[in-house]
Write an enzyme that holds these catalytic residues in place. Structure first.
Site, PDB file in Angstrom:
ATOM      1  CD  GLU A   1       5.796  -2.572  -9.083  1.00  0.00           C
ATOM      2  OE1 GLU A   1       5.065  -2.632  -8.084  1.00  0.00           O
ATOM      3  OE2 GLU A   1       7.024  -2.647  -9.027  1.00  0.00           O
TER       4      GLU A   1
ATOM      5  CB  CYS B   1      -0.890   0.017   1.228  1.00  0.00           C
ATOM      6  SG  CYS B   1      -1.947  -1.425   1.379  1.00  0.00           S
TER       7      CYS B   1
HETATM    8  C1  LIG Z   1      -4.201  -1.656 -12.004  1.00  0.00           C
HETATM    9  C2  LIG Z   1      -3.342  -0.875 -11.051  1.00  0.00           C
HETATM   10  C3  LIG Z   1      -2.740  -1.533  -9.986  1.00  0.00           C
HETATM   11  C4  LIG Z   1      -1.966  -0.833  -9.079  1.00  0.00           C
HETATM   12  N1  LIG Z   1      -1.436  -1.473  -7.986  1.00  0.00           N
HETATM   13  C5  LIG Z   1      -0.858  -0.765  -6.984  1.00  0.00           C
HETATM   14  C6  LIG Z   1      -0.463  -1.387  -5.756  1.00  0.00           C
HETATM   15  O1  LIG Z   1      -0.583  -2.601  -5.573  1.00  0.00           O
HETATM   16  N2  LIG Z   1       0.056  -0.601  -4.774  1.00  0.00           N
HETATM   17  C7  LIG Z   1       0.211   0.736  -4.926  1.00  0.00           C
HETATM   18  O2  LIG Z   1       0.674   1.389  -3.993  1.00  0.00           O
HETATM   19  N3  LIG Z   1      -0.136   1.366  -6.086  1.00  0.00           N
HETATM   20  C8  LIG Z   1      -0.674   0.650  -7.109  1.00  0.00           C
HETATM   21  N4  LIG Z   1      -1.062   1.274  -8.284  1.00  0.00           N
HETATM   22  C9  LIG Z   1      -0.884   2.708  -8.420  1.00  0.00           C
HETATM   23  C10 LIG Z   1       0.168   3.089  -9.437  1.00  0.00           C
HETATM   24  O3  LIG Z   1       1.448   2.780  -8.964  1.00  0.00           O
HETATM   25  C11 LIG Z   1      -0.020   4.590  -9.746  1.00  0.00           C
HETATM   26  O4  LIG Z   1      -1.233   4.679 -10.497  1.00  0.00           O
HETATM   27  C12 LIG Z   1       1.134   5.183 -10.500  1.00  0.00           C
HETATM   28  O5  LIG Z   1       2.266   5.251  -9.688  1.00  0.00           O
HETATM   29  C13 LIG Z   1       0.823   6.592 -11.014  1.00  0.00           C
HETATM   30  O6  LIG Z   1       0.233   7.391 -10.031  1.00  0.00           O
HETATM   31  P1  LIG Z   1      -1.108   8.195 -10.382  1.00  0.00           P
HETATM   32  O7  LIG Z   1      -2.075   7.226 -10.948  1.00  0.00           O
HETATM   33  O8  LIG Z   1      -1.527   8.946  -9.180  1.00  0.00           O
HETATM   34  O9  LIG Z   1      -0.708   9.185 -11.533  1.00  0.00           O
HETATM   35  P2  LIG Z   1       0.028  10.606 -11.388  1.00  0.00           P
HETATM   36  O10 LIG Z   1       1.236  10.475 -10.540  1.00  0.00           O
HETATM   37  O11 LIG Z   1      -0.987  11.617 -11.012  1.00  0.00           O
HETATM   38  O12 LIG Z   1       0.486  10.841 -12.876  1.00  0.00           O
HETATM   39  C14 LIG Z   1      -0.414  11.257 -13.914  1.00  0.00           C
HETATM   40  C15 LIG Z   1       0.418  11.429 -15.191  1.00  0.00           C
HETATM   41  O13 LIG Z   1       1.427  12.426 -14.980  1.00  0.00           O
HETATM   42  C16 LIG Z   1       2.702  11.883 -15.240  1.00  0.00           C
HETATM   43  N5  LIG Z   1       3.684  12.453 -14.314  1.00  0.00           N
HETATM   44  C17 LIG Z   1       3.597  12.567 -12.965  1.00  0.00           C
HETATM   45  N6  LIG Z   1       4.702  13.128 -12.465  1.00  0.00           N
HETATM   46  C18 LIG Z   1       5.521  13.375 -13.509  1.00  0.00           C
HETATM   47  C19 LIG Z   1       6.810  13.923 -13.653  1.00  0.00           C
HETATM   48  N7  LIG Z   1       7.524  14.343 -12.603  1.00  0.00           N
HETATM   49  N8  LIG Z   1       7.329  14.023 -14.897  1.00  0.00           N
HETATM   50  C20 LIG Z   1       6.646  13.599 -15.981  1.00  0.00           C
HETATM   51  N9  LIG Z   1       5.411  13.067 -15.909  1.00  0.00           N
HETATM   52  C21 LIG Z   1       4.864  12.943 -14.694  1.00  0.00           C
HETATM   53  C22 LIG Z   1       2.562  10.390 -15.030  1.00  0.00           C
HETATM   54  O14 LIG Z   1       3.558   9.666 -15.730  1.00  0.00           O
HETATM   55  C23 LIG Z   1       1.170  10.155 -15.596  1.00  0.00           C
HETATM   56  O15 LIG Z   1       1.232  10.047 -16.988  1.00  0.00           O
HETATM   57  C24 LIG Z   1      -1.780   0.558  -9.247  1.00  0.00           C
HETATM   58  C25 LIG Z   1      -2.374   1.218 -10.334  1.00  0.00           C
HETATM   59  C26 LIG Z   1      -3.143   0.525 -11.221  1.00  0.00           C
HETATM   60  C27 LIG Z   1      -3.795   1.263 -12.358  1.00  0.00           C
END
Ligand SMILES: Cc1cc2nc3c(=O)[nH]c(=O)nc-3n(C[C@H](O)[C@H](O)[C@H](O)COP(=O)(O)OP(=O)(O)OC[C@H]3O[C@@H](n4cnc5c(N)ncnc54)[C@H](O)[C@@H]3O)c2cc1C
Length: 383
Positions: A363, A124
């Site tokens: 990831e 988490c």
């Molecule tokens: C099916 C699924 C399973 C998952 N499983 C887990 C889990 O088991 N445990 C867990 O903790 N999380 C999990 N996640 C969460 C996942 O790791 C996050 O969705 C991911 O890290 C991106 O975070 P966010 O969705 O908040 O996107 P954001 O961080 O809001 O990003 C949105 C967009 O902006 C871009 N972006 C953000 N910051 C930057 C930057 N500095 N430079 C350039 N581009 C940027 C991103 O690449 C993306 O395209 C899961 C997600 C999914 C969809």
């Protein structure tokens, strides 16, 4: 010395995982994709086959497998179904913080129970307000009489609704930024833990993805993993270990897409010949095979380096981003090879394309991996 041959043990692991995918996963993959249910039966069989907790040392009941061994399993299971593969693989991924930083008591209690009593785990990290910028997470861990009080919500948690143990990252002091982040192991049955919304996903629908809420959850200090403030380092280390495995899963899925597309291209005729004989289709298939092979090598290299105890953070990011983009391209091209039939659910490649997309997101997104690689390039130059 460079040697790409597998040991007899690794060949046996690979064959066992491939046979498992053939017998247990492929026949039901479409059904779980449609229903979005968690594949309890298959995970149970995966436990019996020793495929769930590979990286946990044997003395706790795990497989004691190395990093490259794990990739072989990830590729084979994912070639069967990436969603079911994720439902299996997330358990050993979530166990990594305990394997690397847990106390002997924690390992006995939680890893031992996970392996021997077939308990599931979840990692988490992500929160509604904090995705890519892990250092800004806001779930709080307030010290109280030698215990901690956890408050906050996690989202997108794989295995969120089915896990018995959560590895939770929270901050003891948000003003400290990443230096405040601390890891805990929290049993699902602890008072104040609840499971929120289950996501209705585009792909990998057999993997369970939910919110997990911590409301005034009392966590004994004995269930803190590592020291206070060590959590950020623990997460990053975990990702360095898990990203090569995620890359290998993408390779497995891409391999399956190539396999389907090749069969179809050799059989389907247009203009009097199999479409394979049209050079644009043949070259598309050749590019798929080339990119799958390249992705596999990057994943193996990253895992091997980690296994040697070397810093593999850049290689892990390269493998993850290459394979995430590669699997999206390969599955999209597989749909193209099928033409209109690729776009409908009666044929297998439509699911594969939906399953592929998340490899560019979870990831650490494709953009975040590029950030890591770019920063490493600049660091190298400054040396
Ligand atoms: C099916 C699924 C399973 C998952 N499983 C887990 C889990 O088991 N445990 C867990 O903790 N999380 C999990 N996640 C969460 C996942 O790791 C996050 O969705 C991911 O890290 C991106 O975070 P966010 O969705 O908040 O996107 P954001 O961080 O809001 O990003 C949105 C967009 O902006 C871009 N972006 C953000 N910051 C930057 C930057 N500095 N430079 C350039 N581009 C940027 C991103 O690449 C993306 O395209 C899961 C997600 C999914 C969809």
């Amino acid at each position: 010395m460079i040697d790409f041959s597998l040991t007899p043990e690794q060949e046996a692991i690979q064959k066992m995982a491939r046979d498992f995918a053939q017998a247990e996963i492929i026949p039901v993959a479409a059904q779980y994709d449609r229903s979005g249910e968690f594949p309890h039966e298959i995970v149970k069989k995966a436990f019996q086959a020793g495929l769930v907790y590979g990286p946990i040392p044997e003395k706790y009941g795990g497989g004691g497998l190395g990093a490259v061994d794990q990739l072989l399993i990830a590729e084979e299971l994912s070639a069967g179904c990436a969603g079911i593969s994720t439902a299996v693989a997330i358990n050993s991924l979530a166990a990594i913080p305990l394997v690397n930083h847990g106390s002997t008591e924690q390992k006995e209690r939680y890893l031992g129970s996970a392996c021997r009593e077939e308990k599931l785990m979840a990692l988490c990290v992500t929160e509604p307000g904090t995705g890519s910028d892990v250092s800004a997470l806001s779930t709080s861990a307030r010290r109280l009489n030698g215990e901690y009080l956890l408050n906050g919500s996690k989202c997108f948690i794989t295995n969120g609704g089915v896990a018995d143990y959560y590895i939770v990252f929270a901050t003891v002091d948000r003003s400290l930024g990443h230096r405040g982040i601390t890891a805990f192991v929290v049993p699902r049955e602890a008072d104040g833990v609840s499971v929120g919304k289950k996501e209705d996903k585009m792909g990998q629908r057999a993997a369970d993805t939910t919110d997990v809420i911590f409301d005034e959850v009392v966590v004994p200090a004995a269930d803190r993993i590592g020291e206070e403030g060590e959590g950020f380092r623990i997460i990053m280390q975990t990702f360095n270990q898990s990203r090569p495995g995620v890359a290998a899963s993408a390779v497995g899925l891409a391999r399956s897409a190539l396999d389907q597309a090749l069969d179809y291209a050799l059989e389907r005729e247009q203009f009097g010949v199999p479409i394979f004989m049209h050079q644009s289709i043949m070259f598309m298939l050749a590019d798929m095979a080339r990119d799958i092979a390249a992705g596999r090598l990057l994943a193996w290299q990253a895992a091997w380096k980690g296994e040697q105890g070397l810093d593999n953070s850049t290689e892990a990011a390269m493998a993850k981003v290459f394979c995430g983009d590669m699997v999206m391209r390969v599955t999209t091209d597989a749909v193209q090879v099928y033409g209109g039939y690729g776009y409908v659910k009666d044929y297998p490649v439509e699911k594969l394309m939906r399953d592929a997309k998340v490899f560019q997101i979870y990831e650490g997104t494709a953009q975040v991996q590029r950030l890591l690689i770019g920063r490493a390039l600049a660091r190298e130059k400054k040396r």
